[in-house]
Design a protein around this motif. Structure first.
Motif, PDB file in Angstrom:
ATOM      1  N   PHE A  94       0.866  -1.162   0.000  1.00 54.56           N
ATOM      2  CA  PHE A  94       0.000   0.000   0.000  1.00 54.56           C
ATOM      3  C   PHE A  94       0.903   1.212   0.000  1.00 54.56           C
ATOM      4  O   PHE A  94       1.587   1.484   0.971  1.00 54.56           O
ATOM      5  N   GLY A  95       0.950   1.910  -1.112  1.00 55.47           N
ATOM      6  CA  GLY A  95       1.956   2.949  -1.272  1.00 55.47           C
ATOM      7  C   GLY A  95       1.486   4.327  -0.863  1.00 55.47           C
ATOM      8  O   GLY A  95       0.311   4.568  -0.612  1.00 55.47           O
ATOM      9  N   GLU A  96       2.449   5.237  -0.811  1.00 51.25           N
ATOM     10  CA  GLU A  96       2.196   6.620  -0.454  1.00 51.25           C
ATOM     11  C   GLU A  96       1.189   7.263  -1.413  1.00 51.25           C
ATOM     12  O   GLU A  96       0.329   8.029  -1.002  1.00 51.25           O
ATOM     13  N   PHE A  97       1.322   6.931  -2.695  1.00 54.05           N
ATOM     14  CA  PHE A  97       0.450   7.563  -3.673  1.00 54.05           C
ATOM     15  C   PHE A  97      -0.982   7.035  -3.564  1.00 54.05           C
ATOM     16  O   PHE A  97      -1.940   7.777  -3.681  1.00 54.05           O
TER      17      PHE A  97
ATOM     18  N   LEU B 265      -2.259   5.992  -0.785  1.00 56.86           N
ATOM     19  CA  LEU B 265      -2.765   6.557   0.459  1.00 56.86           C
ATOM     20  C   LEU B 265      -3.445   7.895   0.191  1.00 56.86           C
ATOM     21  O   LEU B 265      -4.577   8.130   0.619  1.00 56.86           O
TER      22      LEU B 265
ATOM     23  N   MET C 221       0.764   1.838   8.274  1.00 57.41           N
ATOM     24  CA  MET C 221      -0.425   2.049   7.472  1.00 57.41           C
ATOM     25  C   MET C 221      -1.625   1.459   8.208  1.00 57.41           C
ATOM     26  O   MET C 221      -1.986   0.314   7.999  1.00 57.41           O
TER      27      MET C 221
ATOM     28  N   ASP D 239       2.515  16.157   2.539  1.00 57.88           N
ATOM     29  CA  ASP D 239       3.522  15.104   2.472  1.00 57.88           C
ATOM     30  C   ASP D 239       3.083  13.995   3.415  1.00 57.88           C
ATOM     31  O   ASP D 239       2.535  14.265   4.484  1.00 57.88           O
ATOM     32  N   THR D 240       3.307  12.740   3.004  1.00 66.56           N
ATOM     33  CA  THR D 240       3.083  11.616   3.917  1.00 66.56           C
ATOM     34  C   THR D 240       4.412  10.908   4.097  1.00 66.56           C
ATOM     35  O   THR D 240       5.084  10.582   3.129  1.00 66.56           O
TER      36      THR D 240
END
Lengths: 324, 324
Positions: free
Chosen positions: A3-6, A8, A95, A122-123
């Motif tokens: 589950f990536g930053e993008f 999210l 996450m 920003d995450t």
């Protein structure tokens, strides 16, 4: 976890969020592109909430999302600004989808209510920390500041103060209060209402303003210092809720109102010459302000009084200072 | 410690910092008050650095101060923006005066260099985390975006790439390099130069731009996705430093250039019709960009080639993703 930053940002912070026409480009580029109304000034505030310092695990994620925006919008309110855009820096240890669901829900609700567009941020991975930078605007030259109070100005406080402090004390079992009072004050601690409409209404009326985040004594103190004036405050005029007055002694209620923070009401001053206009504006606002005293010429001197005599319950406890 | 939040701001973040005329009120009120040039758009970027994630105890405080501003200014550069104001949210575990001295020194140096005014922020107690929100502006409609690349556009990269990744690998003892090369690449990891002047020069020339924070492959990928195009890149054209090529094999040097982040160079595209103007502008800039390939019409397809054949060293490793 795959589950990536993008993902999210895409999953929790993009769809069905309020959009504004003045956002040329929001999330999804190196930076956001915004247009400002002409003849206006930009107002920018930043506040951070750290897990274990500003909130604990008891605080629902939805409340964290509400509050981190609310404390920033309260700063804009204290400037008389109309809120427009929020940036969010979200540092998360892992996450946690349930937490993110609640957090983004709370944040989106308050963005919806005040028509704020989440323009980016920003995450990152790390200890749970949230920083919001809030942007708003005022017609040129109308921002409320801390440094405009003059001797003779009347001092007001909106709503009631001391409730959030009582909630915290009750939560930490420093005081016992009834369940119904606890629910009421906990709502104030968890879901503070920034006085955005009141702040804007005060633009051409108040001579100075601040939001009460660190306690009335400390925050009024900032006005006194910035304006190089003093104040007389009648402790019996402090606006106290029924929840507060029924839960602690009369003297302790005053102490909560003076020293505990997190209420996010406005404290402001109104010149005698603007009181007529002020009363007219007042009638339209639910967070009816209460007059608690008057500005004096004694620089940096706050006199707490009862019946024009020094209040005997005064102590030296100030506001909240993170490194004090 | 008898050292308060207000003293902290006063001691480290106020005196002898650059001041700008467009800051009506900076630090010292509920929020900052700013004026924007007419006919311009506001550009806002936010980046966070977390201790133990983005930097470790080896990184000098002065470098942390420089870098947290630099990564944000790099985002502004990628939009073609002129930097103006920074907000800083500083979360500190304790009042470490030596660290604060170094940190504020590094931050002030870069603010001085780019004429940025520190307009406010928040200081809180907690795990070491820094969030900067950078504000700048562009003449209306001239911001560089990720979504403007067209088939046939030429792809450029400024400076050299892969150096910061090599520094990190050397620091983590994954590769052995000479002391002089290490000093050179460590400087790039610790004190990156945001390509602010280049970005502004590209405003009317580039069709898209991004800064390379996550690695060329990942960041060029963002341009391809946003623009719905593909790219052919000749790996032998990648701009590599002597420090990189002398420290690892030729194939590994290419891998560092493609996959490692933190170089903060710009990757951008130039239409054939703007190449003449571009070459004129180029001559004035020290961070001379290198042409590495061309945009194609194959959506989201990045072809890495050598002599127009597929490069055999390609792997599936992408850029940096905090929750990947």
């Amino acid at each position: 976890m795959a589950f990536g930053e993008f993902d999210l940002i895409d999953t929790y912070f993009t769809h069905r969020w309020p959009k504004r026409d003045d956002v040329v480009k929001g999330v999804g580029d190196d930076a956001a592109i915004l247009t400002l109304p002409s003849d206006s000034e930009l107002i920018i505030a930043t506040d951070t909430m750290v897990s274990g310092v500003h909130f604990d695990e008891q605080m629902p994620a939805r409340a964290v999302g509400h509050k981190v925006a609310a404390v920033n919008l309260s700063d804009l309110a204290a400037m008389g600004a109309e809120p427009a855009w929020l940036s969010l820096a979200l540092t998360l240890p892992e996450m946690d989808q349930e937490w993110l669901e609640g957090f983004s829900h709370g944040l989106r609700e308050i963005c919806d209510y005040y028509d704020c567009h989440l323009i980016g941020g920003d995450t990152t991975k790390g200890p749970l920390t949230l920083t919001v930078t809030a942007h708003g605007f005022v017609p040129q030259g109308t921002a409320l500041r801390r440094d405009g109070a003059k001797p003779g100005d009347w001092i007001y406080v909106s709503g009631s103060i001391g409730d959030a402090g009582l909630a915290l004390a009750a939560q930490q079992r420093k005081v016992q209060i009834s369940d119904s009072h606890y629910r009421r004050v906990l709502e104030r601690l968890y879901f503070p209402s920034p006085r955005v409409a009141l702040g804007q209404a005060l633009r051409d009326i108040a001579s100075s303003a601040i939001d009460i985040s660190d306690g009335l004594k400390a925050d009024l103190g900032h006005i006194l210092q910035a304006s190089n004036v003093g104040a007389r405050v009648d402790v019996d005029e402090l606006p106290l809720s029924l929840a507060l007055t029924e839960s602690v002694t009369a003297e302790d209620a005053i102490r909560y109102a003076l020293h505990s923070g997190d209420d996010y009401e406005l404290c402001f001053t109104v010149p005698e010459s603007r009181r007529g206009v002020f009363d007219t504006v007042l009638a339209r606002h639910p967070a009816k302000p209460t007059c608690i005293g008057r500005i004096t010429s004694e620089a940096n001197k706050l006199r707490l009084e009862r019946n024009e005599e020094p209040w005997q319950g005064a102590d030296e406890k100030g506001g909240y200072d993170h490194f004090g």
